[in-house]
Design an enzyme around this catalytic site. Structure first.
Site, short mmCIF file in Angstrom:
data_model
loop_
_atom_site.label_atom_id
_atom_site.label_comp_id
_atom_site.label_asym_id
_atom_site.label_seq_id
_atom_site.Cartn_x
_atom_site.Cartn_y
_atom_site.Cartn_z
N GLY A 22 17.94 50.48 9.07
CA GLY A 22 17.96 51.93 9.32
C GLY A 22 17.65 52.23 10.78
O GLY A 22 18.12 53.20 11.35
N GLY A 23 16.85 51.32 11.40
CA GLY A 23 16.52 51.48 12.81
C GLY A 23 17.42 50.68 13.73
O GLY A 23 17.19 50.59 14.94
N ALA A 68 11.06 48.13 5.41
CA ALA A 68 12.36 48.09 4.72
C ALA A 68 12.82 49.52 4.45
O ALA A 68 12.01 50.43 4.33
CB ALA A 68 12.27 47.32 3.41
N THR A 101 6.59 51.79 10.01
CA THR A 101 5.50 51.23 9.19
C THR A 101 4.81 50.07 9.90
O THR A 101 3.59 49.92 9.86
CB THR A 101 6.04 50.77 7.82
OG1 THR A 101 6.82 51.82 7.25
CG2 THR A 101 4.91 50.40 6.88
N GLU A 142 15.67 41.13 13.30
CA GLU A 142 14.68 41.15 12.22
C GLU A 142 14.94 40.03 11.23
O GLU A 142 14.02 39.36 10.77
CB GLU A 142 14.72 42.50 11.49
CG GLU A 142 14.15 43.65 12.27
CD GLU A 142 14.29 44.97 11.54
OE1 GLU A 142 15.31 45.15 10.84
OE2 GLU A 142 13.39 45.82 11.66
#
Ligand code: DER
Length: 231
Positions: A99-100, A86, A31, A106
């Site tokens: 998730g990444g 998110a 995103t 981050e």
């Protein structure tokens, strides 16, 4: 559908919050790619002046590919704004991230920003954490501690903590920081802040993907083409 939703959320967030002469924290994932492209467009078209601090190797590449000024927390320990995606967002704007596999940097970048905003598509909206995101809470751990930690986490907090395996590499995923990720498939949790703090205390745990009380605003790209803003 999701791509368009992500793009709309990203563009609205950038146009509402990114201003001239800001130092920006840039998140990771898919995103954020749309947000960085919009920032680059505004630099090209409107002469926007910003500096970007990455939250991962991927974010660093994204900044360079879009020819945006790259910096780091050594030069700018305080950021004006951090933008990131998110994996899931609950009603209190608590997030599951990682998730990444980039959760640690981050969270560092998000914590250094005066304002942290999140951009996501409608699939990330949930009433409570775990409703949509079924892969568990990512927990970055020191490699040598991963096995004792899988046992301790299961014993103390329930559920199962699994070592995240790499997809196109034999063996476990290795983070930008050289660590492993445990995905903790929890059972039932009522107080995420307490659970996060308790897990963080375990020797060998670097960071959890629980972003509690960090996000100030979330822009959700919805299926019907609108953008829902929650704060
Ligand atoms: O790994 C991460 O924390 C990412 O930011 C993730 O939370 C969002 O990734 P997406 O934008 O590709 O859904």
């Amino acid at each position: 559908m999701e791509t368009e939703a992500k793009k709309r959320a990203a563009y609205m967030a950038v146009d509402k919050y990114v201003q001239n002469n800001q130092v920006l924290g840039i998140g990771s994932g898919s995103t954020i790619v749309h947000a960085v492209k919009r920032i680059a467009e505004r630099v090209q078209k409107d002469g926007l002046k910003v500096v970007c601090v990455p939250s991962s190797f991927q974010a660093r590449q994204l900044i360079l590919q879009n020819k945006l000024p790259l910096s780091d927390l050594d030069q700018y320990p305080e950021l004006d704004l951090a933008i990131d995606g998110a994996d899931e967002v609950d009603n209190d704007l608590n997030l599951i991230k990682g998730g990444g596999g980039c959760l640690t940097q981050e969270k560092i970048v998000a914590s250094c920003a005066k304002k942290f905003i999140v951009i996501a598509d409608y699939r990330k909206i949930s009433k409570c954490l775990g409703e949509k995101w079924k892969r568990g809470i990512p927990i970055e751990v020191i490699p040598k501690a991963y096995l004792p930690l899988t046992r301790t986490i299961a014993a103390r907090f329930g559920g199962v903590a699994e070592l995240r395996m790499a997809v196109s590499k034999a063996g476990p995923l290795v983070t930008d920081n050289g660590n492993f990720i445990l995905d903790w498939k929890f059972e039932k949790v009522s107080d995420w802040k307490t659970v996060h703090c308790s897990i963080k205390m375990l020797p060998g745990v670097v960071e959890t993907g629980l972003f509690i009380d960090l996000a100030e605003k979330v822009f959700f790209g919805m299926e019907d083409g609108t953008v829902e803003v929650r704060e």
